[in-house]
Write a protein that holds these residues in place. Structure first.
Motif, PDB file in Angstrom:
ATOM      1  N   THR A 198       0.861  -1.186   0.000  1.00 40.03           N
ATOM      2  CA  THR A 198       0.000   0.000   0.000  1.00 40.03           C
ATOM      3  C   THR A 198       0.893   1.231   0.000  1.00 40.03           C
ATOM      4  OG1 THR A 198      -1.651  -1.190   1.313  1.00 40.03           O
ATOM      5  CG2 THR A 198      -1.865   1.203   1.166  1.00 40.03           C
ATOM      6  N   ARG A 199       0.787   2.018  -1.055  1.00 38.41           N
ATOM      7  CA  ARG A 199       1.654   3.190  -1.188  1.00 38.41           C
ATOM      8  C   ARG A 199       0.930   4.439  -0.695  1.00 38.41           C
ATOM      9  NH1 ARG A 199       2.059  -0.352  -5.142  1.00 38.41           N
ATOM     10  NH2 ARG A 199       4.103  -1.102  -5.800  1.00 38.41           N
ATOM     11  N   THR A 200       1.714   5.499  -0.478  1.00 45.42           N
ATOM     12  CA  THR A 200       1.134   6.779  -0.082  1.00 45.42           C
ATOM     13  C   THR A 200       0.189   7.273  -1.173  1.00 45.42           C
ATOM     14  OG1 THR A 200       3.152   7.311   1.133  1.00 45.42           O
ATOM     15  CG2 THR A 200       1.654   9.133   0.648  1.00 45.42           C
ATOM     16  N   ASP A 201      -1.027   7.688  -0.755  1.00 42.86           N
ATOM     17  CA  ASP A 201      -2.046   8.160  -1.703  1.00 42.86           C
ATOM     18  C   ASP A 201      -2.336   7.121  -2.780  1.00 42.86           C
ATOM     19  OD1 ASP A 201      -2.199  10.627  -0.355  1.00 42.86           O
ATOM     20  OD2 ASP A 201      -0.502  11.401  -1.497  1.00 42.86           O
ATOM     21  N   ASP A 202      -2.423   5.869  -2.372  1.00 42.63           N
ATOM     22  CA  ASP A 202      -2.694   4.769  -3.300  1.00 42.63           C
ATOM     23  C   ASP A 202      -4.047   4.983  -3.981  1.00 42.63           C
ATOM     24  OD1 ASP A 202      -3.191   2.148  -4.464  1.00 42.63           O
ATOM     25  OD2 ASP A 202      -1.597   1.416  -3.141  1.00 42.63           O
ATOM     26  N   VAL A 203      -4.051   4.945  -5.310  1.00 47.43           N
ATOM     27  CA  VAL A 203      -5.275   5.233  -6.078  1.00 47.43           C
ATOM     28  C   VAL A 203      -6.317   4.129  -5.911  1.00 47.43           C
ATOM     29  CG1 VAL A 203      -4.086   6.646  -7.777  1.00 47.43           C
ATOM     30  CG2 VAL A 203      -4.280   4.171  -8.156  1.00 47.43           C
ATOM     31  N   ARG A 204      -5.901   2.981  -5.431  1.00 49.67           N
ATOM     32  CA  ARG A 204      -6.840   1.875  -5.267  1.00 49.67           C
ATOM     33  C   ARG A 204      -7.746   2.058  -4.052  1.00 49.67           C
ATOM     34  NH1 ARG A 204      -2.768  -2.951  -4.819  1.00 49.67           N
ATOM     35  NH2 ARG A 204      -1.789  -1.349  -3.509  1.00 49.67           N
ATOM     36  N   ILE A 205      -7.362   2.943  -3.123  1.00 45.06           N
ATOM     37  CA  ILE A 205      -8.137   3.140  -1.899  1.00 45.06           C
ATOM     38  C   ILE A 205      -9.457   3.833  -2.213  1.00 45.06           C
ATOM     39  CG2 ILE A 205      -8.177   4.265   0.369  1.00 45.06           C
ATOM     40  CD1 ILE A 205      -5.155   3.997   0.446  1.00 45.06           C
ATOM     41  N   THR A 206     -10.537   3.280  -1.711  1.00 48.96           N
ATOM     42  CA  THR A 206     -11.861   3.840  -1.952  1.00 48.96           C
ATOM     43  C   THR A 206     -12.121   5.043  -1.038  1.00 48.96           C
ATOM     44  OG1 THR A 206     -12.913   2.392  -0.324  1.00 48.96           O
ATOM     45  CG2 THR A 206     -12.707   1.547  -2.578  1.00 48.96           C
ATOM     46  N   ARG A 207     -13.230   5.754  -1.301  1.00 51.90           N
ATOM     47  CA  ARG A 207     -13.579   6.915  -0.471  1.00 51.90           C
ATOM     48  C   ARG A 207     -13.833   6.492   0.976  1.00 51.90           C
ATOM     49  NH1 ARG A 207     -18.683   8.905  -3.654  1.00 51.90           N
ATOM     50  NH2 ARG A 207     -18.925   6.622  -3.615  1.00 51.90           N
ATOM     51  N   VAL A 208     -14.615   5.448   1.158  1.00 48.29           N
ATOM     52  CA  VAL A 208     -14.888   4.933   2.504  1.00 48.29           C
ATOM     53  C   VAL A 208     -13.620   4.326   3.098  1.00 48.29           C
ATOM     54  CG1 VAL A 208     -16.151   3.179   3.806  1.00 48.29           C
ATOM     55  CG2 VAL A 208     -17.337   4.576   2.107  1.00 48.29           C
TER      56      VAL A 208
END
Length: 419
Positions: free
Chosen positions: A299-309
Motif C-alpha cells: 500500500t503506497r502513499t495516496d494509493d489510487v486503489r483506496i476507496t472513499r470509505v
C-alpha cells in the motif's frame, strides 16, 4: 541548560500537583452525588479520597526520581510505578479490612495514570538535554532532536553545564577515564550506558546478533504471554459484542461504496512463522487476478486503489475490527508486531537477516512500530520497523503494552501512519 531543566521540573511539579488533586477529587465528587448519607459509606468514601491523594503523591515522588532518564523508559515508568503503588494501597485496604469505595479508587487510578502519562509524554517532547559523550568505536552520537551532544575525548577536559554523561560502560576504559566517570557520578550527574540510552531515546533495538536479546534466552517471558492471551480473549469477546452493530453498518457501507466483498482476506505470517488468513474491512478496489502479487500486497502513499470509505476506515483504524475474530481464533493478539503479507514476508526474509525472529511473539492489531513509525513497505523502512519490533520483544511486559494501548488511542485520533 541545567538551569532551564530545573525550571522545567519546577513547572511540571505544578501540573503534577494539579493532577493529584483532579484525579482524587473528581471520582470522589461524582460518587458523593449518588451516595446515601449513612455514616459507614461516607467514611469509606473519605478514606478512599485520602488514599487517592496519597497514591498520587507517592506516584509523583517515584516518577520524579527517574524522569531525568530520557526517552521511552521515563514515560513507560508512569504506568509501572503508578500501578504498583495503587496495588499496594488495595493490599493495605484488604489486609486491614478497611472500608473503601472500589469504583472511586479505580477511577482515581485511571485518571492519575492517564494525566501523568500525558504530562510526561508532553514533557519528554519539550525537554532539551545537553549530554556529554565519551566517544569511542562503540559510543557515538546518534540522531535525537532533544539532545545536544558534547563530545569529549580527554578525561582532563573540563565538562560544564551538562545534564548527563554517556559512555560504553562495557568497554575497557583507561584508568583515568574510570576515575573521572566515577567522580561525575558522585557529583550527582547521571551516567548512562550508551546502548541503553540509545534504546530508550529511539525506542529501537539494533539487533545484530541473537545473543544480544534479554532474559538470557531467545524466548520472551511466556508466563506473561499466557496472561496476555487470556486478556486478549476476554477483551476481544466483549469488543466483538459491543461493536457488532458498528461492524454490520461498516460492512453495508463498504458494499454500497464499491463493488466487491465487505471483508478483505489475506494470507499473512503469524506466530512462530505459521501462515494464517487475516480479516479486515475492504478499503481498496478489488485487485485484478493477473497483477504482480508483491506490488498488489503493498500500500503506497495516496494509493489510487483506496476507496472513499476506505480512506476513512484506514485513518480511523475501523478497518481492523474484523481482526477481533483472528484474536478469538488464537491467531493474533491485541498488541504485537503487525503480521506481514506472506509474499512480502518472504521477500523481507531474503533481504533482512534475523527478520523471522519477529515471529517469536503473537502478531497484533496494533504494535510498537505502528505507534512510532506507521505503515511502510520498502526494505530500508522495514529494517527500521524491525528495530522497533525487536525493542518490543526485548521489553515485552504489561507496561509497554499499556503504553502502546494509550498511544494507539492518540494515533486513532490523529490518523498518524495510515495509508
Amino acid at each position: 541548560m541545567r538551569f532551564q531543566n530545573i525550571q522545567s521540573r519546577r513547572h511540571s511539579l505544578k501540573y503534577q500537583m494539579l493532577i493529584i488533586l483532579l484525579s482524587a477529587v473528581v471520582p470522589y465528587a461524582i460518587r458523593l452525588l449518588f451516595i446515601s448519607q449513612d455514616q459507614p459509606s461516607l467514611n469509606g468514601l473519605h478514606l478512599t479520597l485520602a488514599a487517592g491523594l496519597l497514591g498520587g503523591v507517592l506516584s509523583v515522588f517515584a516518577i520524579r526520581n527517574i524522569e531525568q532518564y530520557p526517552g521511552v523508559e521515563s514515560v513507560s515508568s508512569v504506568l509501572s510505578l503508578t500501578s504498583l503503588i495503587y496495588c499496594g494501597l488495595v493490599v493495605v485496604f484488604l489486609i486491614g479490612r478497611i472500608d473503601y469505595v472500589r469504583g472511586v479508587l479505580i477511577g482515581n487510578y485511571l485518571l492519575c495514570v492517564g494525566l501523568l502519562f500525558a504530562e510526561q509524554f508532553s514533557g519528554s517532547q519539550r525537554r532539551q538535554l545537553r549530554i556529554a559523550i565519551v566517544e569511542s568505536k562503540s559510543a557515538k552520537p546518534f540522531q535525537a532532536p532533544n539532545i545536544e551532544w558534547i563530545i569529549v575525548s580527554d578525561p582532563d577536559t573540563l565538562i560544564e553545564n551538562i545534564d548527563a554523561l554517556t559512555v560504553d560502560l562495557r568497554a575497557d576504559l583507561p584508568e583515568a577515564w574510570e576515575r573521572r566517570i566515577t567522580n561525575i557520578a558522585l557529583a550527582g550527574i547521571p551516567v548512562y550506558h550508551i546502548k541503553h540510552l540509545r534504546e530508550s531515546v529511539t525506542g529501537m533495538v539494533e539487533l545484530e546478533h541473537l545473543a544480544e536479546t534479554s532474559y538470557g534466552t531467545l524466548s520472551p517471558p511466556y508466563l506473561y504471554i499466557l496472561l496476555k492471551r487470556a486478556i486478549d480473549m476476554i477483551v476481544a469477546a466483549i469488543a466483538l459484542i459491543l461493536f457488532c452493530p458498528v461492524m454490520l453498518a461498516v460492512a453495508l457501507i463498504v458494499r454500497l461504496d464499491s463493488p466487491g466483498p465487505a471483508i478483505f482476506r489475506q494470507k499473512r505470517i503469524g506466530f512462530r512463522g505459521h501462515p494464517f488468513i487475516v480479516r479486515k474491512f475492504r478499503t481498496m478496489q478489488v485487485a485484478q487476478a493477473d497483477g504482480d502479487s508483491r506490488s498488489a500486497a503493498m500500500t503506497r502513499t495516496d494509493d489510487v486503489r483506496i476507496t472513499r470509505v476506505g480512506a476513512f476506515l484506514r485513518k480511523s483504524r475501523l478497518d481492523e475490527l474484523p481482526q477481533l475474530i483472528n484474536i478469538l481464533r488464537g491467531e493474533m493478539s491485541l498488541i504485537g508486531p503487525r503480521p506481514e503479507a506472506a509474499v512480502l514476508s518472504a521477500w523481507y526474509e531474503d533481504e533482512i537477516p534475523l527478520y523471522r525472529y519477529r515471529h517469536i511473539v503473537m502478531p497484533g492489531v496494533t504494535g510498537w512500530a505502528q505507534v512510532n513509525q506507521g505503515h511502510v513497505t520498502n526494505v530500508e523502512d522495514v529494517k527500521a520497523k524491525l528495530h522497533y519490533d525487536f525493542y518490543y520483544i526485548k521489553h515485552l511486559s504489561p507496561w509497554i503494552d499499556m503504553l502502546i494501548a494509550l498511544r494507539t488511542v492518540l494515533t486513532m485520533i490523529s490518523g498518524h501512519g495510515a495509508r
